[in-house]
Enzyme design. Structure first.
Site, mmCIF file in Angstrom:
data_model
loop_
_atom_site.group_PDB
_atom_site.id
_atom_site.type_symbol
_atom_site.label_atom_id
_atom_site.label_comp_id
_atom_site.label_asym_id
_atom_site.label_seq_id
_atom_site.Cartn_x
_atom_site.Cartn_y
_atom_site.Cartn_z
ATOM 1 N N ASP A 1 0.720 -1.115 -0.285
ATOM 2 C CA ASP A 1 -0.019 0.140 -0.155
ATOM 3 C C ASP A 1 0.563 0.774 -0.384
ATOM 4 O O ASP A 1 1.348 1.244 0.818
ATOM 5 C CB ASP A 1 -1.012 0.008 1.247
ATOM 6 C CG ASP A 1 -1.691 -1.584 1.754
ATOM 7 O OD1 ASP A 1 -1.403 -2.484 1.005
ATOM 8 O OD2 ASP A 1 -2.084 -0.894 2.098
ATOM 9 N N ARG B 1 -7.926 -1.060 11.807
ATOM 10 C CA ARG B 1 -7.025 -1.146 10.709
ATOM 11 C C ARG B 1 -7.214 0.337 9.732
ATOM 12 O O ARG B 1 -8.001 0.687 9.140
ATOM 13 C CB ARG B 1 -5.451 -2.061 10.275
ATOM 14 C CG ARG B 1 -6.042 -2.415 9.647
ATOM 15 C CD ARG B 1 -5.479 -3.706 8.827
ATOM 16 N NE ARG B 1 -5.935 -4.164 8.066
ATOM 17 C CZ ARG B 1 -6.813 -5.253 8.068
ATOM 18 N NH1 ARG B 1 -7.070 -5.923 8.984
ATOM 19 N NH2 ARG B 1 -6.724 -6.382 6.994
ATOM 20 N N GLU C 1 -10.551 -2.359 3.977
ATOM 21 C CA GLU C 1 -9.195 -2.202 4.275
ATOM 22 C C GLU C 1 -9.134 -1.124 3.497
ATOM 23 O O GLU C 1 -9.655 -0.425 2.482
ATOM 24 C CB GLU C 1 -8.196 -3.244 3.361
ATOM 25 C CG GLU C 1 -7.952 -4.741 4.471
ATOM 26 C CD GLU C 1 -7.485 -5.146 3.501
ATOM 27 O OE1 GLU C 1 -6.430 -5.785 4.376
ATOM 28 O OE2 GLU C 1 -7.077 -5.606 2.760
HETATM 29 C C1 FRU Z 1 -3.771 -4.027 2.046
HETATM 30 C C2 FRU Z 1 -3.115 -4.166 3.878
HETATM 31 C C3 FRU Z 1 -4.038 -2.903 5.169
HETATM 32 C C4 FRU Z 1 -2.785 -3.275 5.703
HETATM 33 C C5 FRU Z 1 -1.792 -3.480 5.035
HETATM 34 C C6 FRU Z 1 -0.537 -4.804 5.925
HETATM 35 O O1 FRU Z 1 -2.970 -4.609 1.744
HETATM 36 O O2 FRU Z 1 -3.326 -5.204 4.145
HETATM 37 O O3 FRU Z 1 -5.508 -3.244 5.521
HETATM 38 O O4 FRU Z 1 -2.841 -1.901 6.857
HETATM 39 O O5 FRU Z 1 -1.942 -4.275 4.289
HETATM 40 O O6 FRU Z 1 1.100 -4.011 5.511
#
Ligand code: FRU
Length: 550
Positions: free
Chosen positions: A22, A145, A200
């Site tokens: 991300d 999150r 997410e």
């Molecule tokens: C999305 C995710 C988020 C998390 C991050 C962890 O791709 O799974 O929800 O914060 O990547 O790397």
């Protein structure tokens, strides 16, 4: 460790090695664009995640800095996951991110720059009064999150949204704060939706309904706006968004119902694109979207190549002025500074079965813009609206070689001359039998992209080569439809009808690479299609693409 360069991008954001996911905390600050991103310091698969950090003056040339956030405190010792940045007047930029504590519980933390006057924002402090939000007993501590950039309202409160779920219901919790330190959960979530699973990387922002050139800052509270809520669905690894109305007094967002709120919803990108995030660029008054383009190669090959993942070319985001029912996206203008050798084609009829080569540029590293005129829709295949066709199914059945009436026509990218390997990006025009209006399908079909064999039956051992597809909301009254593709070795980003429908694909040809890749325009419909104009450029490598995270 050695890194295999054959399929690495030339002008996309990519560190020299290892895994990325991300984009985090994008920001424009004191003359620099900042990009943080989820980065594995140790290898080409997910794990050991830190916030890597790069800066740029133009979103094209990048310089790597030291990692901004990495596990070091009890409140993030097991992970420093995704989040965002808010520019807080009087304080400077503040990071909100998800920390994983010793018990593997997801909690929200903040971090502040050691020196807010440093335009590079090199050093970040994680104050001891963290965390700012922990899941209560009603919430799911392993699905809580990715806090959004916070916005400020007249009532004196900052608000942020944190993604979550309750059983199968996706949820965006709202948190409120007066001082950006003490945060309280609002009574209701900003929005939730049954059977969408974990939300997410939510993103929430306004778009103007009257100004179709500029973006809006998050705090905008005037009447001429719609709000956008985007969520990333971890069950399918794709995103959807709705447009709607935000009621600040009630802490509620209500989708306007014009597009589905769920799996079949509108998407920023119908391809390999995830965990995206926008930010408001104060320098040019635009809202810019970043997104992660995951791999489509096998895990074993990611590891042997030594790298995995890249960020798409940043895109401006606006409400579609023609229908006001969706967003439109366009690559930031700065990317055009990389255009070099140039060829043009004008007013060329392409008859059924014809394929014209675009010569004189480097097809594996190119920017192509083409405007087609389809002429009459008489021959268009009927589209029965009573049947709920999914664009994907249509693309799967009617690929680029199945003769149609009007189309398929478009570009053939990363191709060998005999089409042993090719990634076609194309339109197919139907006629809605109830309205007589055109129904336009856009596909980017990765199925024929590579001759490479899967390594085994498991998901991680298979190449990800699906057809990607979406409908394009155009009426074709003047017969015109445009297509732009940014081609960069193992990534093809395509923009239909000036960004109404966007599809990113990651492909791994074994023959159509570097100098052996070719580019064509084609038509496999019985109706002759006219290329009104085609402009194609070789793309240079940025002078500074030193995203050298280590
Ligand atoms: C999305 C995710 C988020 C998390 C991050 C962890 O791709 O799974 O929800 O914060 O990547 O790397």
């Amino acid at each position: 460790e050695s890194v295999n360069h054959l399929h690495r991008s030339a002008f996309h954001f990519q560190p020299p090695k290892h895994w990325i996911n991300d984009p985090n905390g994008p920001l424009y600050y004191k003359g620099f664009y900042h990009l943080f991103y989820q980065y594995n310091t140790k290898g080409a698969v997910w794990g050991n995640i830190v916030w890597a950090h790069s800066v740029s003056k133009d979103l094209v040339n990048w310089e790597a800095l030291e990692h901004a956030i990495y596990p070091s405190k009890w409140f993030d010792i097991k992970g420093t996951w995704s989040g965002s940045i808010t520019l807080v007047p009087g304080k400077g930029p503040v990071i909100l991110y998800t920390g994983i504590n010793q018990n593997e519980t997801q909690i929200q933390n903040y971090a502040i720059p050691e020196d807010p006057s440093d335009p590079y924002l090199r050093k970040w402090i994680k104050p001891d009064d963290n965390p700012v939000a922990v899941p209560d007993y009603t919430m799911n501590g392993s699905d809580f999150r990715d806090p959004t950039t916070a916005w400020f309202s007249k009532d004196g409160h900052w608000r942020t949204v944190v993604g979550s779920r309750r059983k199968h219901r996706g949820i965006g919790y709202i948190y409120r704060s007066k001082d950006f330190k003490h945060w309280v959960k609002a009574k209701h979530p900003i929005h939730s939706k049954e059977s969408t699973g974990m939300w997410e990387c939510p993103d929430f922002f306004p778009v103007s309904t009257t100004d179709f050139e500029n973006g809006l800052d998050l705090d905008y509270a005037g009447p001429n706006a719609k709000h956008v809520l985007k969520v990333s669905l971890d069950m399918t690894r794709y995103e959807y968004y709705t447009l709607g109305k935000y009621y600040p007094n009630k802490d509620r967002y209500v989708p306007n119902g014009e597009s589905p709120d769920g799996w079949d919803g509108l998407r920023f990108d119908y391809g390999n694109f995830y965990a995206s995030k926008t930010f408001f660029d104060y320098k040019k008054n635009r809202r810019i979207l970043w997104g992660w383009a995951n791999e489509s190669d096998t895990v074993e090959d990611d590891i042997s190549k030594g790298w995995a993942g890249l960020q798409v070319i940043p895109r401006t985001v606006l409400l579609d002025s023609t229908n006001k029912k969706q967003l439109v996206f366009w690559p930031i203008e700065e990317i055009e500074s990389l255009r070099s050798s140039y060829v043009r084609m004008n007013n060329k009829d392409i008859k059924m079965g014809q394929r014209l080569e675009v010569k004189g540029i480097t097809p594996a590293q190119a920017d192509v813009e083409v405007t087609f005129n389809v002429g009459s829709l008489e021959k268009a295949e009927p589209f029965d609206p009573s049947y709920t066709y999914k664009p994907l199914d249509l693309c799967r059945v009617k690929g680029s070689n199945v003769t149609g009436g009007v189309g398929p026509f478009g570009l053939i990218t990363l191709a060998t001359p005999d089409l042993e390997e090719y990634t076609p990006v194309f339109f197919r025009v139907f006629k809605d039998t109830s309205t007589n209006k055109p129904k336009v399908l856009m596909c980017s079909d990765a199925r024929p992209s590579s001759l490479k064999q899967d390594r085994g039956p498991l998901k991680q051992d298979r190449m990800y080569k699906p057809p990607f597809a979406g409908f394009v909301d155009v009426d074709l009254t003047d017969g015109r439809i445009s297509l732009r593709s940014l081609i960069d070795h193992s990534v093809v980003e395509s923009f239909g009808a000036l960004g109404k429908t966007v599809i990113t694909s990651r492909v791994y040809p074994i023959k159509a690479v570097k100098e052996n890749a070719h580019l064509y325009v084609f038509n496999n419909g019985t109706q002759t299609v006219n290329v009104e104009s085609l402009d194609a450029w070789s793309m240079e490598r940025p002078l500074q693409m030193n995203n050298g995270a280590t």
